[in-house]
Design an enzyme around this catalytic site. Structure first.
Site, PDB file in Angstrom:
ATOM      1  N   ASP A 161       0.872  -1.243   0.177  1.00 38.81           N
ATOM      2  CA  ASP A 161       0.032   0.204  -0.180  1.00 38.81           C
ATOM      3  C   ASP A 161       0.825   1.044   0.055  1.00 38.81           C
ATOM      4  O   ASP A 161       2.025   1.089   0.232  1.00 38.81           O
ATOM      5  CB  ASP A 161      -1.061  -0.119   1.347  1.00 38.81           C
ATOM      6  CG  ASP A 161      -1.914   1.244   1.317  1.00 38.81           C
ATOM      7  OD1 ASP A 161      -2.570   1.421   0.080  1.00 38.81           O
ATOM      8  OD2 ASP A 161      -2.123   1.711   2.122  1.00 38.81           O
ATOM      9  N   ASP A 193       0.292   5.129   0.858  1.00 36.82           N
ATOM     10  CA  ASP A 193       0.007   6.200   2.003  1.00 36.82           C
ATOM     11  C   ASP A 193       0.159   5.580   3.170  1.00 36.82           C
ATOM     12  O   ASP A 193      -0.833   4.696   3.631  1.00 36.82           O
ATOM     13  CB  ASP A 193      -1.168   7.119   1.563  1.00 36.82           C
ATOM     14  CG  ASP A 193      -1.085   8.261   2.560  1.00 36.82           C
ATOM     15  OD1 ASP A 193      -0.388   8.772   2.939  1.00 36.82           O
ATOM     16  OD2 ASP A 193      -2.251   8.604   3.082  1.00 36.82           O
TER      17      ASP A 193
END
Length: 128
Positions: free
Chosen positions: A61, A63
Protein backbone atom coordinates in the site's frame (compact mmCIF):
# COMPACT_ATOMS: atom_id res chain seq x y z
CA UNK A 1 2.67 -4.45 2.78
CA UNK A 2 1.64 -7.81 1.45
CA UNK A 3 4.08 -10.49 0.43
CA UNK A 4 3.25 -13.20 -2.09
CA UNK A 5 4.92 -16.58 -2.20
CA UNK A 6 3.90 -18.14 -5.49
CA UNK A 7 0.42 -19.28 -4.47
CA UNK A 8 -0.09 -18.01 -0.94
CA UNK A 9 -0.38 -14.56 0.60
CA UNK A 10 1.91 -13.59 3.45
CA UNK A 11 2.70 -10.52 5.48
CA UNK A 12 6.05 -9.59 6.94
CA UNK A 13 7.52 -6.67 8.81
CA UNK A 14 11.08 -7.81 9.43
CA UNK A 15 13.12 -7.07 6.33
CA UNK A 16 16.43 -5.28 5.94
CA UNK A 17 15.69 -1.57 6.29
CA UNK A 18 12.09 -2.22 7.36
CA UNK A 19 10.22 0.98 8.09
CA UNK A 20 9.74 -0.17 11.66
CA UNK A 21 6.85 -0.21 14.08
CA UNK A 22 4.32 1.07 11.54
CA UNK A 23 5.00 -1.98 9.33
CA UNK A 24 4.89 -4.33 12.28
CA UNK A 25 1.48 -2.95 13.22
CA UNK A 26 0.21 -3.13 9.65
CA UNK A 27 1.64 -6.56 8.83
CA UNK A 28 0.80 -8.88 11.67
CA UNK A 29 -0.70 -11.76 9.70
CA UNK A 30 1.25 -14.99 9.88
CA UNK A 31 3.17 -16.42 6.94
CA UNK A 32 1.25 -19.67 6.22
CA UNK A 33 3.96 -21.09 3.95
CA UNK A 34 6.51 -20.78 6.74
CA UNK A 35 4.28 -21.49 9.70
CA UNK A 36 1.45 -23.95 9.10
CA UNK A 37 -0.70 -22.24 11.73
CA UNK A 38 -3.29 -19.58 11.00
CA UNK A 39 -2.24 -17.75 14.17
CA UNK A 40 -0.94 -14.24 13.37
CA UNK A 41 2.60 -13.44 14.45
CA UNK A 42 5.08 -10.62 14.06
CA UNK A 43 8.27 -11.78 12.37
CA UNK A 44 11.66 -10.80 13.74
CA UNK A 45 14.68 -9.96 11.59
CA UNK A 46 15.79 -13.59 11.25
CA UNK A 47 12.41 -15.16 10.48
CA UNK A 48 11.52 -12.19 8.27
CA UNK A 49 14.59 -12.80 6.13
CA UNK A 50 13.66 -16.47 5.83
CA UNK A 51 10.20 -15.52 4.61
CA UNK A 52 11.55 -12.85 2.27
CA UNK A 53 13.86 -15.38 0.60
CA UNK A 54 10.82 -17.47 -0.37
CA UNK A 55 8.90 -14.62 -2.00
CA UNK A 56 8.66 -13.57 -5.61
CA UNK A 57 6.28 -10.60 -5.36
CA UNK A 58 5.65 -8.02 -2.66
CA UNK A 59 2.61 -5.74 -2.75
CA UNK A 60 2.73 -2.43 -0.88
CA UNK A 61 0.00 0.00 0.00
CA UNK A 62 1.35 3.52 -0.52
CA UNK A 63 0.06 6.16 1.89
CA UNK A 64 1.05 5.35 5.45
CA UNK A 65 3.32 2.46 4.42
CA UNK A 66 5.76 4.10 1.99
CA UNK A 67 4.95 7.75 2.65
CA UNK A 68 2.82 10.09 4.68
CA UNK A 69 1.91 13.27 2.84
CA UNK A 70 5.13 14.40 1.15
CA UNK A 71 7.51 12.53 3.46
CA UNK A 72 8.73 8.97 3.08
CA UNK A 73 8.39 6.59 6.01
CA UNK A 74 11.89 6.13 7.52
CA UNK A 75 13.88 3.40 5.73
CA UNK A 76 11.14 2.67 3.17
CA UNK A 77 13.28 3.74 0.19
CA UNK A 78 16.22 1.64 1.37
CA UNK A 79 14.02 -1.40 2.04
CA UNK A 80 12.58 -1.20 -1.49
CA UNK A 81 16.09 -0.94 -2.93
CA UNK A 82 17.18 -4.07 -1.04
CA UNK A 83 14.16 -5.99 -2.31
CA UNK A 84 14.84 -4.92 -5.89
CA UNK A 85 18.49 -5.97 -5.52
CA UNK A 86 17.21 -9.38 -4.41
CA UNK A 87 15.15 -9.64 -7.59
CA UNK A 88 11.75 -9.23 -5.94
CA UNK A 89 8.83 -8.06 -8.04
CA UNK A 90 7.29 -4.99 -6.37
CA UNK A 91 3.74 -3.77 -6.85
CA UNK A 92 2.21 -0.64 -5.37
CA UNK A 93 -1.50 -0.28 -4.67
CA UNK A 94 -3.68 2.55 -3.41
CA UNK A 95 -7.38 3.08 -2.94
CA UNK A 96 -6.93 6.79 -3.67
CA UNK A 97 -8.52 7.44 -7.06
CA UNK A 98 -7.61 11.15 -7.25
CA UNK A 99 -4.38 10.54 -9.21
CA UNK A 100 -3.55 8.64 -12.35
CA UNK A 101 -0.90 5.94 -12.37
CA UNK A 102 1.43 8.38 -14.17
CA UNK A 103 0.87 10.95 -11.41
CA UNK A 104 1.71 8.30 -8.83
CA UNK A 105 4.94 7.47 -10.64
CA UNK A 106 5.85 11.18 -10.47
CA UNK A 107 5.11 11.16 -6.72
CA UNK A 108 7.30 8.07 -6.28
CA UNK A 109 10.11 9.79 -8.16
CA UNK A 110 9.75 12.99 -6.11
CA UNK A 111 10.22 10.88 -2.97
CA UNK A 112 13.25 9.03 -4.33
CA UNK A 113 11.35 5.77 -4.88
CA UNK A 114 11.98 3.83 -8.08
CA UNK A 115 8.67 2.79 -9.66
CA UNK A 116 7.43 1.98 -13.13
CA UNK A 117 3.87 2.69 -14.22
CA UNK A 118 3.34 -1.06 -14.72
CA UNK A 119 3.98 -1.57 -10.98
CA UNK A 120 1.30 0.90 -9.85
CA UNK A 121 -2.37 0.02 -9.31
CA UNK A 122 -5.00 2.40 -8.02
CA UNK A 123 -8.71 1.99 -7.48
CA UNK A 124 -9.35 4.14 -10.56
CA UNK A 125 -7.05 2.05 -12.79
CA UNK A 126 -8.55 -1.17 -11.45
CA UNK A 127 -12.10 -0.12 -12.24
CA UNK A 128 -11.39 0.94 -15.80
Amino acid sequence: MMLIRRTSLQHCAAIPGCCGARCRLACQAAAPAVQQSATPRVLDAESGLEVLEQLDTIIFDCDGVLWRGNDTIPNAVEALQVMRQQGKRLLFVTNNSSKSRAQYVKKFQSLGIQADISEVRSSSSSSS
